[in-house]
Design an enzyme around this catalytic site. Structure first.
Site, mmCIF file in Angstrom:
data_model
loop_
_atom_site.group_PDB
_atom_site.id
_atom_site.type_symbol
_atom_site.label_atom_id
_atom_site.label_comp_id
_atom_site.label_asym_id
_atom_site.label_seq_id
_atom_site.Cartn_x
_atom_site.Cartn_y
_atom_site.Cartn_z
ATOM 1 N N CYS A 75 -30.585 2.591 16.932
ATOM 2 C CA CYS A 75 -30.167 3.138 18.237
ATOM 3 C C CYS A 75 -28.772 3.748 18.198
ATOM 4 O O CYS A 75 -28.427 4.575 19.038
ATOM 5 C CB CYS A 75 -30.245 2.058 19.309
ATOM 6 S SG CYS A 75 -31.916 1.463 19.544
ATOM 7 N N HIS A 125 -25.832 4.393 25.497
ATOM 8 C CA HIS A 125 -27.195 4.229 25.000
ATOM 9 C C HIS A 125 -28.044 3.654 26.132
ATOM 10 O O HIS A 125 -27.612 2.752 26.851
ATOM 11 C CB HIS A 125 -27.196 3.282 23.796
ATOM 12 C CG HIS A 125 -28.561 2.911 23.321
ATOM 13 N ND1 HIS A 125 -29.551 3.847 23.137
ATOM 14 C CD2 HIS A 125 -29.110 1.709 23.014
ATOM 15 C CE1 HIS A 125 -30.646 3.231 22.723
ATOM 16 N NE2 HIS A 125 -30.405 1.934 22.644
ATOM 17 N N ASN A 168 -36.135 3.375 26.399
ATOM 18 C CA ASN A 168 -35.215 3.354 25.258
ATOM 19 C C ASN A 168 -35.787 4.249 24.160
ATOM 20 O O ASN A 168 -36.807 3.924 23.559
ATOM 21 C CB ASN A 168 -35.063 1.908 24.762
ATOM 22 C CG ASN A 168 -34.086 1.776 23.604
ATOM 23 O OD1 ASN A 168 -33.676 2.771 23.017
ATOM 24 N ND2 ASN A 168 -33.734 0.549 23.275
HETATM 25 O O1 UT7 Z 1 -31.787 -0.429 21.795
HETATM 26 C C1 UT7 Z 1 -31.560 -1.530 20.997
HETATM 27 C C2 UT7 Z 1 -30.937 -2.592 21.752
HETATM 28 N N1 UT7 Z 1 -31.913 -3.330 22.512
HETATM 29 C C3 UT7 Z 1 -31.579 -3.829 23.655
HETATM 30 O O2 UT7 Z 1 -30.478 -3.598 24.106
HETATM 31 C C4 UT7 Z 1 -32.517 -4.777 24.339
HETATM 32 C C5 UT7 Z 1 -31.757 -5.957 24.838
HETATM 33 N N2 UT7 Z 1 -32.538 -6.909 25.558
HETATM 34 C C6 UT7 Z 1 -33.041 -6.663 26.792
HETATM 35 O O3 UT7 Z 1 -32.937 -5.572 27.308
HETATM 36 C C7 UT7 Z 1 -33.684 -7.816 27.533
HETATM 37 O O4 UT7 Z 1 -33.417 -9.024 26.850
HETATM 38 C C8 UT7 Z 1 -35.221 -7.656 27.713
HETATM 39 C C9 UT7 Z 1 -35.496 -6.530 28.720
HETATM 40 C C10 UT7 Z 1 -35.862 -7.350 26.393
HETATM 41 C C11 UT7 Z 1 -35.811 -8.932 28.294
HETATM 42 O O5 UT7 Z 1 -35.155 -9.288 29.489
HETATM 43 P P1 UT7 Z 1 -34.652 -10.802 29.692
HETATM 44 O O6 UT7 Z 1 -34.101 -10.886 31.058
HETATM 45 O O7 UT7 Z 1 -33.743 -11.120 28.540
HETATM 46 O O8 UT7 Z 1 -36.011 -11.579 29.646
HETATM 47 P P2 UT7 Z 1 -36.468 -12.732 28.630
HETATM 48 O O9 UT7 Z 1 -36.679 -12.202 27.271
HETATM 49 O O10 UT7 Z 1 -35.522 -13.886 28.791
HETATM 50 O O11 UT7 Z 1 -37.878 -13.120 29.244
HETATM 51 C C12 UT7 Z 1 -37.992 -13.661 30.571
HETATM 52 C C13 UT7 Z 1 -39.454 -13.914 30.862
HETATM 53 C C14 UT7 Z 1 -40.164 -14.671 29.736
HETATM 54 O O12 UT7 Z 1 -41.038 -15.590 30.353
HETATM 55 P P3 UT7 Z 1 -40.661 -17.158 30.439
HETATM 56 O O13 UT7 Z 1 -40.463 -17.586 29.018
HETATM 57 O O14 UT7 Z 1 -39.390 -17.189 31.239
HETATM 58 O O15 UT7 Z 1 -41.841 -17.759 31.117
HETATM 59 C C15 UT7 Z 1 -40.979 -13.614 29.036
HETATM 60 O O16 UT7 Z 1 -42.146 -14.126 28.438
HETATM 61 O O17 UT7 Z 1 -40.162 -12.677 30.995
HETATM 62 C C16 UT7 Z 1 -41.337 -12.707 30.171
HETATM 63 N N3 UT7 Z 1 -41.648 -11.343 29.741
HETATM 64 C C17 UT7 Z 1 -42.362 -10.477 30.468
HETATM 65 N N4 UT7 Z 1 -42.973 -10.599 31.655
HETATM 66 C C18 UT7 Z 1 -43.633 -9.529 32.147
HETATM 67 C C19 UT7 Z 1 -41.236 -10.710 28.602
HETATM 68 N N5 UT7 Z 1 -41.695 -9.445 28.595
HETATM 69 C C20 UT7 Z 1 -42.402 -9.279 29.742
HETATM 70 C C21 UT7 Z 1 -43.103 -8.193 30.289
HETATM 71 N N6 UT7 Z 1 -43.693 -8.351 31.491
HETATM 72 N N7 UT7 Z 1 -43.161 -6.994 29.679
#
Ligand code: UT7
Length: 323
Positions: free
Chosen positions: A113, A250, A280
Site C-alpha cells: 500500500c 492512503h 482500499n
Molecule cells: O492498506 C493496508 C493497511 N490495512 C489497513 O489499514 C486495515 C486496518 N484494519 C482495519 O481497517 C480494521 O481492523 C478492519 C476494518 C479490518 C476491521 O475492523 P475492526 O473494528 O478492527 O473489527 P474486528 O476485526 O475487531 O472485528 C469485529 C467483529 C468480529 O466479530 P466478533 O469477533 O467481535 O464477534 C469480526 O468477526 O466484526 C466481525 N467481522 C465482520 N462482520 C461483518 C469481520 N469482518 C466482517 C464483515 N462483516 N465483513
C-alpha cells in the site's frame, strides 16, 4: 536546486462497480457493518480483460494528456504494484510497450500500500540525480485477484484501479515555496510480516496466493506509524499542519484517516477521502484520490499537499509536495 514538479495526474477504474449490498450475497456481512467499520460504500472490480497493465496504461494516458505530453516525452516509468500481470517481466515494461515507448527504462516497485509513496520518492531521486527528466509514476492494482472471496474480514475491504502522475525536473530556490517534491520519509519493519501478507509466491509455494490480514493488529499500529513519518516531513520542510492545503492519505479505512488527521491537527475540510468510492486499492489509492481532488478543482497549482501510506511489510511513508 532541481525539484520534481507534478505536471499532470490521471486515473482509471474498472467498468464494474461492486456495492456493499452486492457483497451480502458473497459472505456473511452487511452494508451497515462495512460503512460503520471502514467508510467503504463501493469498490471497482476488474473483469478478465482488465489487468494491472491495462488499468495502468489508461491512467498513464490520462496523466500524460493532463500534462500536455506524450510517451515520447517520458524517460522513465515507475510502477507501484503488488499485483503484476506476470511474475516477470515487470508490468511497467508492459505498460511502456503499450504506450508505444521504445526508449528510456521502466521498472516495478513493491511496497504494497505504500508503493506509490515509495515510487514518487524514487522518481524524485532519479530526477534530482540527473538520470531522468520526466517520469511517469503509476500505482495500479487488481487486488480482487488475490482476495479470498470466502474471507469476510478481507474481501470486503479491497478494490481495483490505477492512478498516475507525471513528474518533471524544474529549477527551484531550495525553499519550501518551491513547487515540486519538498520532503519525504520512508520506513519499513519486516517484523510485522505475519499481520498482512500474501500466502503464496514464486519462491515458496509456486502459486500466487491469497491476502491474509489481522486487521485489528494493522489498525493498532497504523496511526502511530503514519503520524511519525508525517511529522518527520514537517520538520524537514520546517512547516506545521496549519501550512498544509491538502492531506491525501492512503485510503484503507476512514477511521484510520480521521484518527491520523486528528492526532496531527489537520482540519477535516483539508482531508481528501475517497475510500467510500474505491475501497482500499493499495498502491493505487493515493494517486486515485489525487486524481479526484485535482479533477474537482480542490488541489490547485501552488497548494501544499501531503501524501501518506502504510501497508504490508510493514512499510510506511509520507511525501510533501507543492503542487
Ligand atoms: O492498506 C493496508 C493497511 N490495512 C489497513 O489499514 C486495515 C486496518 N484494519 C482495519 O481497517 C480494521 O481492523 C478492519 C476494518 C479490518 C476491521 O475492523 P475492526 O473494528 O478492527 O473489527 P474486528 O476485526 O475487531 O472485528 C469485529 C467483529 C468480529 O466479530 P466478533 O469477533 O467481535 O464477534 C469480526 O468477526 O466484526 C466481525 N467481522 C465482520 N462482520 C461483518 C469481520 N469482518 C466482517 C464483515 N462483516 N465483513
Amino acid at each position: 536546486m532541481i525539484r520534481s514538479v507534478v505536471l499532470g495526474v490521471g486515473s482509471s477504474l474498472p467498468r464494474r462497480v461492486m456495492k456493499n449490498t452486492d457483497l451480502e450475497g458473497v459472505v456473511e456481512t452487511s452494508d451497515e457493518w462495512i460503512i460503520q467499520r471502514t467508510g467503504i460504500r463501493q469498490r471497482y472490480i476488474a473483469a478478465d480483460d482488465e489487468t494491472t497493465a491495462s488499468l495502468g496504461e489508461a491512467a498513464a494516458r490520462a496523466a500524460l494528456a493532463s500534462a500536455g505530453l506524450t510517451a515520447d516525452d517520458i524517460d522513465l516509468i515507475v510502477l507501484a504494484t503488488s499485483t503484476p500481470n506476470n511474475t516477470f517481466p515487470a508490468t511497467a515494461v508492459e505498460i511502456q510497450e503499450r504506450l508505444g515507448m521504445r526508449h528510456g527504462f521502466a521498472f516495478d516497485m513493491q511496497a504494497v500500500c505504500s508503493g506509490f509513496v515509495y515510487a514518487v520518492t524514487t522518481a524524485d531521486l532519479y530526477i534530482r540525480g540527473g538520470l531522468a527528466k520526466r517520469v511517469l509514476v503509476i500505482g495500479s492494482e487488481t487486488f480482487s485477484r488475490i482476495l479470498d472471496w470466502k474471507d469476510r474480514s478481507t474481501c470486503v475491504l479491497f478494490g481495483d484501479g490505477a492512478g498516475a502522475v507525471v513528474l518533471e525536473a524544474a529549477e527551484g530556490e531550495g525553499t519550501v515555496a518551491d513547487r515540486g517534491v519538498l520532503a519525504q520519509s520512508l520506513r519499513s519493519d519486516g517484523s510485522h510480516k505475519e499481520k498482512l501478507y500474501v500466502d503464496g509466491g514464486p519462491s515458496t509455494t509456486g502459486t500466487v496466493g491469497h491476502l491474509r490480514m489481522e486487521g485489528r493488529e494493522v489498525f493498532k499500529h497504523a496511526v502511530g506509524m503514519i503520524t511519525d513519518v508525517i511529522e518527520e516531513t514537517f520538520s524537514q520542510a520546517g512547516i506545521t499542519a496549519d501550512d498544509l492545503d491538502w492531506f491525501v492519505p492512503h485510503q484503507a479505512n476512514k477511521r484510520i484517516i480521521d484518527a491520523s488527521a486528528k492526532k496531527l491537527g489537520i482540519a477535516e475540510q483539508k482531508v481528501v477521502v475517497t475510500v467510500d468510492l474505491h475501497g482500499n486499492t493499495s498502491a493505487a489509492s493515493v494517486p486515485l484520490a489525487l486524481s479526484v481532488a485535482v479533477g474537482d478543482g480542490r488541489i490547485k497549482k501552488g497548494d501544499l499537499v501531503l501524501l501518506e501510506a502504510m501497508g504490508g511489510g510493514f512499510t510506511w511513508g509520507a511525501v510533501l509536495i507543492r503542487w
